[in-house]
Write an enzyme that holds these catalytic residues in place. Structure first.
Site, PDB file in Angstrom:
ATOM      1  N   ILE A 194       0.838  -1.186   0.000  1.00 10.62           N
ATOM      2  CA  ILE A 194       0.000   0.000   0.000  1.00 10.62           C
ATOM      3  C   ILE A 194       0.873   1.236   0.000  1.00 10.62           C
ATOM      4  O   ILE A 194       1.879   1.284   0.725  1.00 10.62           O
ATOM      5  CB  ILE A 194      -0.921   0.028   1.239  1.00 10.62           C
ATOM      6  CG1 ILE A 194      -1.783  -1.239   1.282  1.00 10.62           C
ATOM      7  CG2 ILE A 194      -1.817   1.261   1.228  1.00 10.62           C
ATOM      8  CD1 ILE A 194      -2.348  -1.513   2.634  1.00 10.62           C
ATOM      9  N   CYS A 195       0.445   2.194  -0.763  1.00 13.15           N
ATOM     10  CA  CYS A 195       1.138   3.468  -0.734  1.00 13.15           C
ATOM     11  C   CYS A 195       0.248   4.466  -0.005  1.00 13.15           C
ATOM     12  O   CYS A 195      -0.715   4.971  -0.559  1.00 13.15           O
ATOM     13  CB  CYS A 195       1.415   3.961  -2.166  1.00 13.15           C
ATOM     14  SG  CYS A 195       2.176   5.586  -2.222  1.00 13.15           S
ATOM     15  N   LEU A 196       0.570   4.635   1.233  1.00 19.86           N
ATOM     16  CA  LEU A 196      -0.239   5.553   2.025  1.00 19.86           C
ATOM     17  C   LEU A 196       0.719   6.312   2.935  1.00 19.86           C
ATOM     18  O   LEU A 196       1.535   5.713   3.634  1.00 19.86           O
ATOM     19  CB  LEU A 196      -1.271   4.765   2.855  1.00 19.86           C
ATOM     20  CG  LEU A 196      -2.226   5.603   3.714  1.00 19.86           C
ATOM     21  CD1 LEU A 196      -3.111   6.480   2.835  1.00 19.86           C
ATOM     22  CD2 LEU A 196      -3.075   4.703   4.596  1.00 19.86           C
TER      23      LEU A 196
END
Lengths: 203, 1012
Positions: free
Chosen positions: A113-115
């Site tokens: 995830i890119c958060l």
């Protein structure tokens, strides 16, 4: 899968270490204490649509479940995540992965995830609940962090996927380009691919 | 074995006559002494070297013909040889024993087997032994040695096989007697022959057939020979009695007999006085040298005991010494004493005292054993006897004093007396009858032997298994020293006995405590035991162990434990007023009591039991606590802060803490029973809360208004807890008092009267207790609809109250209160003066005038808005009062007439049998539920709380972790949820509830989230 749980119940007579698995013995009590508190809070607040629980009683390794928010591509679907807490949690963020196959601009095919709050924007005030809520909202609205990028990239015509496109060169490219592309362009196709991915999980 | 060494050659008559002639007119020794051809030639040289004959195992005199060196100056060796060998032949052939067993009795042997020796034989023997010549001396000794060997041969060949001890024997005394009698017979015969012919042939003529050879004192030089012979014989006898079997046999016999002798109950068997032992004894006395007619006349009375003014036992030994009593005055004394004794004994014998008999028997056996050389003087008999006495003390104490706790305790005195007069006497008798074969020994022994020494020796032999442990202080001649020592001995015996008693009491201390105060005597006995730290430690450890195994386990009711603790406090206060022991033993019980949930409740109920109505269901209440409380606080209670006490320099009674007091020992002089219990918990709150709860139930559970007893109890409790802690209770009491005034006022105010005057007659009275909510414990509220009439009354009452106290509102608590119920049934009137409100509400619904005489529990619950379980309990209550009955299918109806009811019961009995009918009696068994229900209600709150917590956990777990079996769920919950201690049952119950709510599914042995 039982080995962890059994170990922890066998080797840990005191409660604090009992709640944490063997891997967390060095992590000290503060981590398990904090996670214990978070678990209790999560249990008692009962936020709809999100849920998480230590895997086999190991407090440093949780499983989360998110329901897709209504009125998004993801409505009606549930996604599982794994949350691995480092021993210096909450100083460092947990490693969060989607274990259910995901189709999302900010999630790659391996579920990473890119958060921002899971990376450089992590703060000790976040907790499992806020992570899960953030992820839930990410499903409805892919990351718009680009808006804070330098002015030369500021776009006249706001559109998330374009923004992401513009940031390709800055390693802020969408993790799933196809999803990013289809997000606005072709909702039907998006939904089809998403369902296809999701079905893999159920097969 | 040695018979072969002396072949008896045939001797011609002429030779014989010459031999006789020569023996009558002895020629000069130098002229005619021959050497018997088979006689060892070396004896002549050895003889001077052995003034005391070599003992039996020395076989040097056996043929050793290498150097037949006749003594010089023997002119005619051949003649001497011939004469000697003839004499030898005659003597040995007469003296040798037939290869057969002896008969049982000496007399029989004399009559049947013994023949007076012919004259020539006598002459021959005399010839062989009668000279004083050096060479003749040797001959005589050689004959003696030959005789010794002959006796041995015969004994081993013919006596020993008779005295084997079988592995299994039923009648130990008989067996022992038999063995002893055989041995004594043999010994007597051997000795008789020896003394009659070999040692003292010249006196033989006086004897005729008299067995009792009087001892001649002039021939002191004979003693060593006889003693040597006896020693040799005894060693063989001793050798032929194998130890484990022999010791065991003697032990069992002695144990029984001594037991009887010291007053232990025994399967009494009266032995015939003229038994073989006595006879043997008589025969045996042939070896005695004393010319003591009295003794012979009463040979079995071989002991005499006198108790002197000091209460000490002076034992004058029997006269059975093998040797001379040097002091003739002593003999006279013995005679007198002996005569008295004989008289006394005779009287006693006529009374047939089994005790005396047994005692006599012991002494008889003992003296037989003595003579056989297996008795005292550190030999096996003494060890066995010591062991017997040792176990006797314990057995006696156990038999006599076990469970005897009468107060004031006479046990100590009794035990002292017993030790002094019975046991001491027996021991001294037996040990003093010991005689030794050694001259020095018995001379020393003749002095009054200190019993302590003998006892110590006995103990030593027990402890060390050491031979020859008997130490005799030969110098203990001085009378005063002696007396003192014997006194000390008795003291030490008493100490030993007290120690044993103490051990017994320690062992039964738990029972003593439980039986308190009927067991005061037992504690008094213990006091004399716990005088040293080891005994105190023994007491505490033993008692603590007994406590934990017998009391501190889940099966014991808390009230029982508390009662034991109270008794314990009282008993130990008597036992050890300083409280060290109490402190030590109560640690465990206090710790355990703290773990019990209901300890506080039971104690408070006990303390307040005076003000509580006696509860028939719990007769086990600790009512004594109330009395204890009523006694007030011991004066020193005020000084609890121990430091001050230590600084009180004017305290003349100050003493340091006992040596065995632990570092944490606090002198707790002032702690009484209630104080000890209260100090179980440091916090007063625990107590006050419970006191309030009890007080509340008391104040509200009755229609009374006056609570004097309660006020008193609370005042007493204030002394313990202080005014502030008991403030809540004060308020509660005041509330009630105020309520009474308010109630009177409101009632007189007329607000209660309805508008309709007709209504008044039938309408019930309503009294109210007005509580200050903050100060009362939370009362459990069970909501239900009150009967209309009551409701109306309540409203009117409210109006009245609001007039009285403006701006205050009443909140009714329906479930608390009592109702005086009177039921008019067809054939009887049922009165229940203190029914609860919910019970009344339920029965009210059965009123015919209200239309419903039949109700199922469910309908009732709905109708009254009452909890179903409560309804059930109410119905059960009325069923038990025989007001309601189940008419079948759970429909309850009123029993209008008893006759009708009994008919129904009979019918049902006929149909269903007694079991079902008795169920009916108890209202379908719901009476049983009654108690259980209460418990359920109590814990259900806690359970519900936990359910609330656990439910989301289960959901989250199953959502995220997938399906899981029950045990895994339980395990994870145990790990993650604080305070989760459910068993599988409770968890399953919850899971099933959740399944019923369609939250979960159960599939393939695992629980999972229901798929939407």
């Amino acid at each position: 899968m039982n080995s962890d749980a059994e170990n922890s119940s066998n080797t840990a007579p005191t409660r604090s270490s009992k709640t944490a698995g063997p891997s967390s013995i060095n992590a000290g009590q503060s981590v398990s204490k904090r996670l214990q508190a978070e678990l209790m809070q999560l249990m008692m607040s009962s936020t709809p649509g999100i849920s998480a629980f230590p895997q086999d009683g190991n407090l440093l390794s949780w499983t989360g479940t998110i329901k897709g928010p209504e009125d998004t591509y993801y409505s009606g679907l549930t996604f599982k995540l794994s949350l691995e807490f480092p021993s210096n949690y909450p100083m460092s963020p947990p490693t969060v992965l989607f274990t259910t196959p995901m189709f999302h601009p900010n999630v790659d095919m391996a579920g990473r995830i890119c958060l921002d709050i899971l990376k450089d924007k992590w703060s000790a005030v976040y907790n499992v609940q806020s992570i899960l809520l953030s992820l839930q909202s990410l499903l409805g609205e892919p990351n718009k962090f680009v808006l804070t990028t330098p002015s030369k990239f500021r776009l006249v015509n706001y559109s998330p996927y374009k923004v992401i496109q513009a940031n390709k060169s800055h390693s802020k490219s969408p993790l799933n380009g196809q999803a990013a592309e289809l997000w606005d362009k072709d909702p039907k196709e998006y939904r089809r691919l998403l369902t296809l991915r999701h079905q893999q999980a159920e097969d | 074995m040695s018979a072969s060494a002396f072949p008896q050659n045939p001797i011609s008559i002429s030779q014989t006559s010459r031999q006789i002639f020569q023996s009558v007119f002895p020629p000069s020794a130098s002229a005619i002494l021959p050497t018997p051809h088979a006689t060892p030639s070396s004896f002549a040289i050895q003889a001077p070297q052995t003034p005391t004959p070599s003992h039996g195992y020395n076989t040097r005199h056996h043929p050793n013909l290498v150097s037949p060196s006749p003594v010089s100056l023997l002119p005619s060796p051949a003649a001497v040889f011939a004469k000697e060998s003839r004499a030898w032949n005659l003597a040995t052939s007469y003296l040798s024993f037939k290869n057969a067993s002896f008969p049982d009795l000496v007399d029989v042997w004399f009559e049947n087997f013994h023949s007076e020796p012919a004259k020539d034989v006598l002459e021959a023997i005399r010839y062989l032994i009668s000279t004083t010549d050096d060479a003749r001396e040797g001959t005589r000794d050689s004959l003696l040695e030959w005789y010794t060997c002959e006796v041995r041969r015969h004994f081993l060949g013919w006596v020993k096989p008779d005295i084997g001890i079988p592995a299994d024997y039923d009648d130990a005394p008989a067996l022992l007697e038999q063995i002893l009698s055989r041995l004594t017979t043999a010994q007597s015969i051997y000795l008789h022959q020896l003394k009659a012919y070999l040692v003292r042939t010249e006196r033989r003529r006086k004897l005729k057939k008299n067995l009792y050879v009087p001892s001649s004192e002039e021939e002191g030089n004979d003693d060593p020979r006889i003693q040597s012979f006896v020693r040799s014989l005894n060693s063989i006898i001793s050798y032929s009695l194998p130890d484990p079997a022999w010791g065991g046999l003697v032990y069992s016999v002695f144990l029984e007999l001594c037991g009887a002798a010291v007053g232990l109950p025994v399967e009494g068997e009266k032995e015939d006085e003229d038994d073989s032992i006595t006879a043997v004894n008589n025969g045996d006395s042939t070896i005695q040298k004393e010319e003591d007619v009295l003794y012979q006349g009463a040979s079995q009375q071989s002991f005499a005991t006198v108790t002197d003014v000091d209460g000490d036992i002076i034992v004058d030994d029997d006269r059975n010494h093998l040797g001379n009593v040097p002091d003739t005055n002593d003999s006279k004394e013995y005679k007198e004493v002996g005569e008295e004794e004989v008289q006394r004994r005779k009287v006693k014998l006529k009374e047939e005292k089994p005790r005396e008999d047994a005692r006599k028997k012991v002494l008889e056996i003992w003296s037989s054993m003595e003579k056989l050389g297996v008795g005292g003087s550190g030999r096996r008999g003494e060890r066995v006897f010591a062991e017997v006495i040792n176990s006797l003390v314990t057995t006696y104490i156990h038999n006599r004093f076990l469970g005897v706790w009468v107060s004031p305790s006479a046990v100590g005195q009794e035990l002292d007396d017993w030790v002094e007069h019975v046991l001491g006497r027996l021991v001294v008798d037996v040990l003093f009858s010991s005689k030794t074969t050694s001259a020095q020994d018995w001379v020393a022994r003749l002095k009054k032997l200190s019993p302590r020494e003998s006892f110590r020796a006995s103990r030593q032999s027990i402890d060390n298994r050491r031979k020859g442990a008997m130490e005799v202080d030969a110098g203990a001649g001085a009378e005063e020293v002696d007396l003192k020592r014997r006194k000390e001995d008795l003291e030490s015996w008493k100490r030993i006995a007290v120690g044993r008693l103490g051990r017994l009491r320690v062992g039964e201390l738990f029972d003593i405590v439980v039986d308190w105060p009927d067991s005061l005597g037992g504690v008094e006995d213990l006091k004399s035991y716990i005088t040293s730290p080891p005994t105190r430690l023994h007491l505490t450890t033993t008692f603590t162990a007994a406590l934990s195994t017998r009391l501190l386990h889940p099966a014991a009711a808390t009230s029982d434990i508390l009662r034991a603790y109270i008794s314990l406090i009282r008993a130990f206060t008597v036992l050890d007023p300083r409280g060290v022991l109490l402190g030590r033993v109560s640690l465990g019980i206090r710790r355990y009591l703290k773990e019990r949930d209901d300890t506080v409740r039971v104690i408070v109920h006990g303390i307040m039991s005076e003000s509580l109505p006696s509860n028939p269901e719990e007769p086990e209440e600790l009512g004594e606590l109330a009395k204890e409380l009523g006694r007030g606080i011991p004066a020193l209670m005020a000084q609890q802060g121990g430091g001050l006490e230590e600084l009180d320099f004017d305290d003349m009674n100050w003493a340091p803490d006992p040596v065995d007091a632990g570092p944490e020992f606090r002198r707790s002089k002032g702690l009484d029973v209630v104080g000890s219990l209260i100090s179980l918990w440091d916090s007063k709150e625990v107590w006050t809360k419970e006191v309030q709860a009890v007080l509340a139930s008391r104040l509200l559970g009755t229609g009374e208004w006056v609570f004097d007893k309660e006020v008193r109890t609370i005042e007493l409790l204030k002394l313990r807890f202080g005014d502030t802690a008991m403030q809540g209770c004060d308020v509660m009491l005041k509330d009630i008092a105020d309520s009474k005034r308010a109630d009177t006022h409101i009632r007189s105010g007329g607000d209660l009267r309805g508008d309709d005057p007709d209504e008044e007659e039938d309408s019930p009275e309503l009294h109210t207790k007005i509580l200050s909510r903050l100060f009362w414990p939370t009362l459990k509220e069970e909501e239900f609809k009150l009967p209309e009439e009551i409701h109306v009354l309540q409203q009117r009452y409210e109006v009245g109250f609001e007039k009285l106290k403006t701006k205050r509102k009443l909140t009714w608590i329906h479930s608390v209160g009592t109702v005086d119920v009177e039921l008019e049934l067809e054939d009887r009137i049922v009165q229940v003066p203190d029914a609860t409100t919910w019970q009344a509400a339920v029965i009210y619904e059965f009123d015919e005038s209200k239309g419903g005489a039949e109700w199922t529990i469910k309908d009732l619950a709905e109708r009254l808005d009452m909890d179903e379980s409560l309804t059930k309990r109410a119905v059960a209550f009325w069923s038990s009062k025989e007001v309601l009955r189940d008419s079948g299918n759970g429909v309850f109806v009123v029993i209008e007439s008893m006759a009708e009811y009994e008919e129904i019961i009979d019918q049902q009995e006929g149909i269903r049998g007694t079991e079902a009918a008795s169920d009916m009696d108890r209202g379908m068994g719901s009476g049983m539920d009654n108690g259980m229900q209460g418990v359920d209600d109590e814990i259900s709150d806690e359970k519900k709380e936990m359910q609330k917590v656990v439910t989301p956990f289960i959901e989250a777990m199953l959502t995220n972790g997938g399906p899981k079996p029950l045990d895994q769920i339980s395990m994870v919950l145990t790990m993650l949820v604080a305070g989760f201690n459910w068993g599988a049952e409770e968890l399953t119950e919850l899971l099933n509830t959740m399944r019923a709510e369609a939250k979960l599914e159960y599939e393939g042995g695992a629980w999972k989230i229901a798929s939407a």
